[in-house]
Design an enzyme around this catalytic site. Structure first.
Site, mmCIF file in Angstrom:
data_model
loop_
_atom_site.group_PDB
_atom_site.id
_atom_site.type_symbol
_atom_site.label_atom_id
_atom_site.label_comp_id
_atom_site.label_asym_id
_atom_site.label_seq_id
_atom_site.Cartn_x
_atom_site.Cartn_y
_atom_site.Cartn_z
ATOM 1 N N THR A 48 0.955 -1.009 -0.177
ATOM 2 C CA THR A 48 0.186 0.110 -0.324
ATOM 3 C C THR A 48 0.783 1.199 0.049
ATOM 4 O OG1 THR A 48 0.169 0.314 2.578
ATOM 5 C CG2 THR A 48 -1.462 -1.001 1.646
ATOM 6 N N ASP A 49 0.186 2.087 0.177
ATOM 7 C CA ASP A 49 0.899 3.840 -0.163
ATOM 8 C C ASP A 49 0.379 4.672 1.521
ATOM 9 O OD1 ASP A 49 -2.368 4.374 -0.242
ATOM 10 O OD2 ASP A 49 -1.278 5.583 -2.008
ATOM 11 N N ALA A 50 0.873 5.208 1.126
ATOM 12 C CA ALA A 50 0.338 6.368 3.083
ATOM 13 C C ALA A 50 -0.787 6.199 3.154
ATOM 14 C CB ALA A 50 1.162 7.722 2.957
ATOM 15 N N GLY A 51 -1.181 6.306 2.661
ATOM 16 C CA GLY A 51 -2.949 6.898 2.854
ATOM 17 C C GLY A 51 -3.356 4.930 3.049
ATOM 18 N N ILE A 106 -3.647 2.443 0.930
ATOM 19 C CA ILE A 106 -4.338 1.909 -0.823
ATOM 20 C C ILE A 106 -3.598 1.141 -0.955
ATOM 21 C CG2 ILE A 106 -5.365 2.841 -2.383
ATOM 22 C CD1 ILE A 106 -6.561 5.380 -1.059
#
Length: 137
Positions: free
Chosen positions: A15-18, A20
């Protein structure tokens, strides 16, 4: 028709920092699904064994992917893989990445075999083609 189902999870590294899932994560999950389908059908002919014994590699020729919903950190996912068609030089797979009843992505993947040294296409080995045709759509 046989559906091969592989259970996994969306990990932090996917995932990314959010939280997702990266688009590449879906490609990795799909690869895992195809690899484990192959391993379940051919326990004595894993990809590494084919390379060592036969001098051939199974590679992706093309992929079409439709992203429908985002995978989120800690989601339990299921990779569903089916063999759609077996041709002289290629295999077509249909795959879905699911979260429960939600389809996160759908993929159509064409794979082919190549000679490990020359990197040139070779026919799908007969014993592999025959078994995959048994479980195809």
């Amino acid at each position: 028709m046989m559906e091969f189902r592989l259970h996994d999870r969306v990990y932090y590294s996917d995932t990314d920092a959010g939280g997702i899932a990266y688009h590449k994560s879906y490609l990795n999950w799909a690869e895992h699904g195809r690899t484990e389908l192959f391993r379940s059908l051919f326990p004595d002919s894993s990809q590494s064994k084919l390379a060592a014994r036969e001098g051939i590699l199974n590679v992706v020729k093309s992929i079409s992917i439709h992203y429908r919903k985002p995978g989120l950190l800690d989601d339990e996912i299921e990779i569903i893989t089916t063999v759609k068609d077996v041709r002289k030089f290629s295999i077509i797979y249909e795959q879905k990445i699911m979260r429960g009843d939600d389809i996160l992505s759908e993929l159509s993947v064409k794979s082919a075999f190549i000679n490990q040294k020359t990197k040139r296409p070779v026919k799908v080995p007969e014993m592999i083609a025959a078994r995959l045709k048994e479980v195809a759509l």
